[in-house]
Each structure stands twice: as structure tokens, then as C-alpha cells.
Write an enzyme that holds these catalytic residues in place. Structure first.
Site, PDB file in Angstrom:
ATOM      1  N   HIS A  19      35.589 -71.340  -8.334  1.00 21.07           N
ATOM      2  CA  HIS A  19      35.239 -70.233  -9.232  1.00 21.07           C
ATOM      3  C   HIS A  19      33.801 -70.500  -9.981  1.00 21.07           C
ATOM      4  CE1 HIS A  19      36.951 -73.533 -11.643  1.00 21.07           C
ATOM      5  NE2 HIS A  19      36.949 -72.880 -12.911  1.00 21.07           N
ATOM      6  N   TYR A  65      39.203 -81.892 -20.644  1.00 17.85           N
ATOM      7  CA  TYR A  65      38.710 -80.768 -21.835  1.00 17.85           C
ATOM      8  C   TYR A  65      38.309 -81.501 -23.171  1.00 17.85           C
ATOM      9  CZ  TYR A  65      40.203 -77.069 -18.847  1.00 17.85           C
ATOM     10  OH  TYR A  65      40.424 -76.360 -17.949  1.00 17.85           O
TER      11      TYR A  65
HETATM   12  C1  M3P Z   1      40.006 -74.515 -15.342  1.00 18.68           C
HETATM   13  C2  M3P Z   1      39.463 -74.637 -14.265  1.00 18.68           C
HETATM   14  C3  M3P Z   1      43.386 -71.806 -17.991  1.00 18.68           C
HETATM   15  C4  M3P Z   1      42.989 -72.417 -16.552  1.00 18.68           C
HETATM   16  C5  M3P Z   1      41.802 -73.308 -16.595  1.00 18.68           C
HETATM   17  C6  M3P Z   1      41.441 -74.047 -15.153  1.00 18.68           C
HETATM   18  C7  M3P Z   1      42.791 -72.034 -18.908  1.00 18.68           C
HETATM   19  O1  M3P Z   1      39.225 -74.555 -16.417  1.00 18.68           O
HETATM   20  O2  M3P Z   1      38.261 -75.301 -14.355  1.00 18.68           O
HETATM   21  O3  M3P Z   1      39.971 -74.639 -12.900  1.00 18.68           O
HETATM   22  O4  M3P Z   1      44.421 -71.353 -17.542  1.00 18.68           O
HETATM   23 FE    FE Z   2      37.288 -74.758 -16.091  1.00 16.25          FE
END
Ligand code: M3P
Ligand code: FE
Length: 308
Positions: free
Chosen positions: A200, A256
Site C-alpha cells: 500500500h 506504532y
Molecule cells: C497498517 C499497515 C488499520 C490497519 C493498519 C495497517 C488501522 O498500518 O501499514 O499495514 O486498520
Molecule cells: Fe501503516
């Protein structure tokens, strides 16, 4: 079909206290501080990035994201995408070259989720920091903190995620790589989109308010680097959100944490890749715990609820 949009090129974040924020992004995340402009905005880049900056901080009363910019291949592509954005119905603003130091003309547009995005074709390439195109060494020795290599993606929260995904797919050539769908109602709860072979370049989660920011993410090379980032988070009493762990979605290995203003950051490594012929990966909403945190398999409320 790709349409000449290359990569996430920059993100401008609002911070409450510039000096605290600079310490965080420079000494903890390990970005290189490259500039301070006439509006007192601070500019940073990851050490592998060839363009002159990728993160811009602006002091403000509230945290959050001002805009995210994508670099396109040529000025002709910029003009073509601008016309198509206008035809699609976006309000489009032309920001002159130099408004961000070292960046060419930017085309800023709004989106159905209320986020502002930009396209630009040109940014200075200083050719410093271990990324010389001639006989480059493996890495610069003076890197600090987590040694973030590059700005990778943002995850944004907003209401009409189908609308913004449609805009990015139709006008800018993004590909839907993964999604979370509530199977009963058919509602898409999350959309992950790419313009490259990454899993992504941007992602959206459905949320009642418009224009919210969940995190800006930075690439590390290895799981060991993610664990080292976790150590630094404890050493410096940085506010931890969750991790180290693995995502189900995209399968990245992640941690995170929050900057001093409450903006969420991620550092991660690994994960899936996406070619144009890959089918969309779909997670059922009832599996969302595992989709987001593959090991815990449950969501933490702060992760879902805290956005800036
Ligand atoms: C990521 C990623 C959520 C998913 C987050 C995934 C907040 O941040 O980098 O794959 O649902
Ligand atoms: Fe992410």
C-alpha cells in the site's frame, strides 16, 4: 492502469511545539533535518530518499495532517491529471513552485473523505546522504535513532472511503490491494491502495468524521530494526500505541507510537507486494482483530479511536 503517479512524496503534519517535534522526528525516528523555511516549517527526509524532503512539520494549535503529496513522472502527466481531477469534480488549487522550498508546482485537490492531496512533478534532488548514484556506500554512519529509511504511506480515517478510493483509482491509477468488508451489509470498512508494487501507498478506514489522520509510516529494513525501535521508544519514554507485532492486512511487521503532539507514527518492515494482476485481498470484518494485529487477534480501542 497506472497513470504516471509514482509514489507518496511528502506529508505535511501539524505539531503543537516545533522544537519538541524536531527532536522526535530527527533524533528518535532518525529522519535527516534538511531545512527550515521562511514560514518556520521544518523539512526532513529519510536517508534513502533521493528528493530533498518528504516530511514537513508546521506548528499549529491542533495536530493532524494538512496534506499528503504524490510525485508524478513528468510535468505533462501533472497537467493531464490536473484536467482529469477538474473533470471528476474535485476543487483544484494550483500552488506555485517554491511555496515549499525546492518543490515545483503542486496541484492540490480535495477528496470525498475530506483529505487534501497534492501532485507535483519536480523536487530538488540534492544527491547527499549515502545515496550518491556513483559508488554509493551501504549506509551513512551518522544516522540517528530508528534510522527510518523512507516515508512509506499514510493511513487516513474518513466517512466516504469508497468515494476517495474511486477517485484515486479512476483519476490517479491507484490499485486496490486489500480491503476489509462487512460481509452482512457489504460495507467496505477499510481500503488499502497502491501505485507501485508495495502492499500500500495509502490506506483508509471508515470513520464518521472527515479528514482524520491515523498514521504516517516509515520503512525499516528488518524485524531486528523494528525491535530496536521498540527499545528506543522505551529508552526515551515515547508514548507507545501497540507492537512490536505483525499486521494481518499487508503482513507487515510493525510498531506504532505517538509524536509529542499526539500524531501517530509507524515504523515497519516486510509485508506483501502487489502486481497489477494480483486479485484484491479481502478480509472479513468479523476477522478484523486478526487482520490488524495478527498475533493478539484483538483490536485495542486506542488504536481505532485515537486520530488527529
Ligand atoms: C497498517 C499497515 C488499520 C490497519 C493498519 C495497517 C488501522 O498500518 O501499514 O499495514 O486498520
Ligand atoms: Fe501503516
Amino acid at each position: 492502469m497506472r497513470k504516471g503517479v509514482m509514489r507518496p512524496g511528502h506529508v505535511q503534519l501539524r505539531v503543537l511545539d516545533m522544537e519538541e517535534a524536531v527532536v522526535h522526528y530527527r533524533d528518535r525516528l532518525g529522519l535527516i533535518e534538511v531545512n527550515r523555511d521562511s514560514q518556520n516549517r521544518a523539512y526532513f527526509k529519510g536517508w534513502t530518499e533521493i528528493d530533498s524532503f518528504s516530511v514537513v512539520l508546521r506548528e499549529a494549535d491542533e495536530p493532524g495532517m494538512d496534506f499528503m503529496g504524490f510525485k508524478v513522472t513528468t510535468p505533462d502527466v501533472l497537467e493531464e491529471r490536473k484536467q482529469e481531477l477538474i473533470e471528476y469534480g474535485c476543487s483544484v488549487e494550483v500552488i506555485p513552485a517554491g511555496e515549499l522550498d525546492g518543490c515545483g508546482e503542486r496541484i492540490r485537490f480535495d477528496s470525498p473523505t475530506g483529505h487534501y492531496f497534492e501532485l507535483y512533478a519536480e523536487k530538488e534532488q540534492p544527491g547527499k546522504w549515502g545515496i550518491s548514484p556513483k559508488n554509493p556506500d551501504a549506509w551513512p554512519e551518522e544516522l540517528k535513532g530508528m534510522r527510518a529509511t523512507r516515508f512509506d504511506h499514510c493511513l487516513l480515517y474518513g466517512d466516504d472511503i469508497d468515494g476517495t478510493a474511486d477517485l484515486l483509482q479512476k483519476v490517479l491509477g491507484f490499485q486496490l490491494s486489500e480491503q476489509v468488508v462487512d460481509q452482512e451489509s457489504g460495507t467496505r470498512v477499510a481500503a488499502f491502495l497502491t501505485v507501485s508494487t508495495k502492499a500500500h501507498d495509502i490506506a483508509f478506514v471508515r470513520h464518521p468524521e472527515k479528514g482524520k489522520f491515523h498514521h504516517a509510516s516509515f520503512w525499516l529494513d528488518t524485524w531486528e530494526d523494528v525491535l530496536r525501535a521498540a527499545d528506543l521508544i522505551s529508552m526515551h519514554d515515547i508514548s507507545l500505541d501497540i507492537g512490536p507485532t505483525r499486521h494481518g492486512l499487508t503482513h507487515g511487521q510493525t510498531i506504532y507510537f505517538f509524536d509529542p503532539s499526539g500524531n501517530r507514527n509507524e515504523v515497519f518492515c516486510g509485508g506483501d507486494y502487489t502486481y497489477p494482476d494480483h486479485p484484491v485481498v479481502t478480509w472479513d470484518a468479523e476477522q478484523i482483530g486478526k487482520a490488524i494485529f495478527y498475533h493478539d487477534r484483538v483490536l485495542n480501542e486506542a488504536f481505532l479511536g485515537v486520530v488527529t
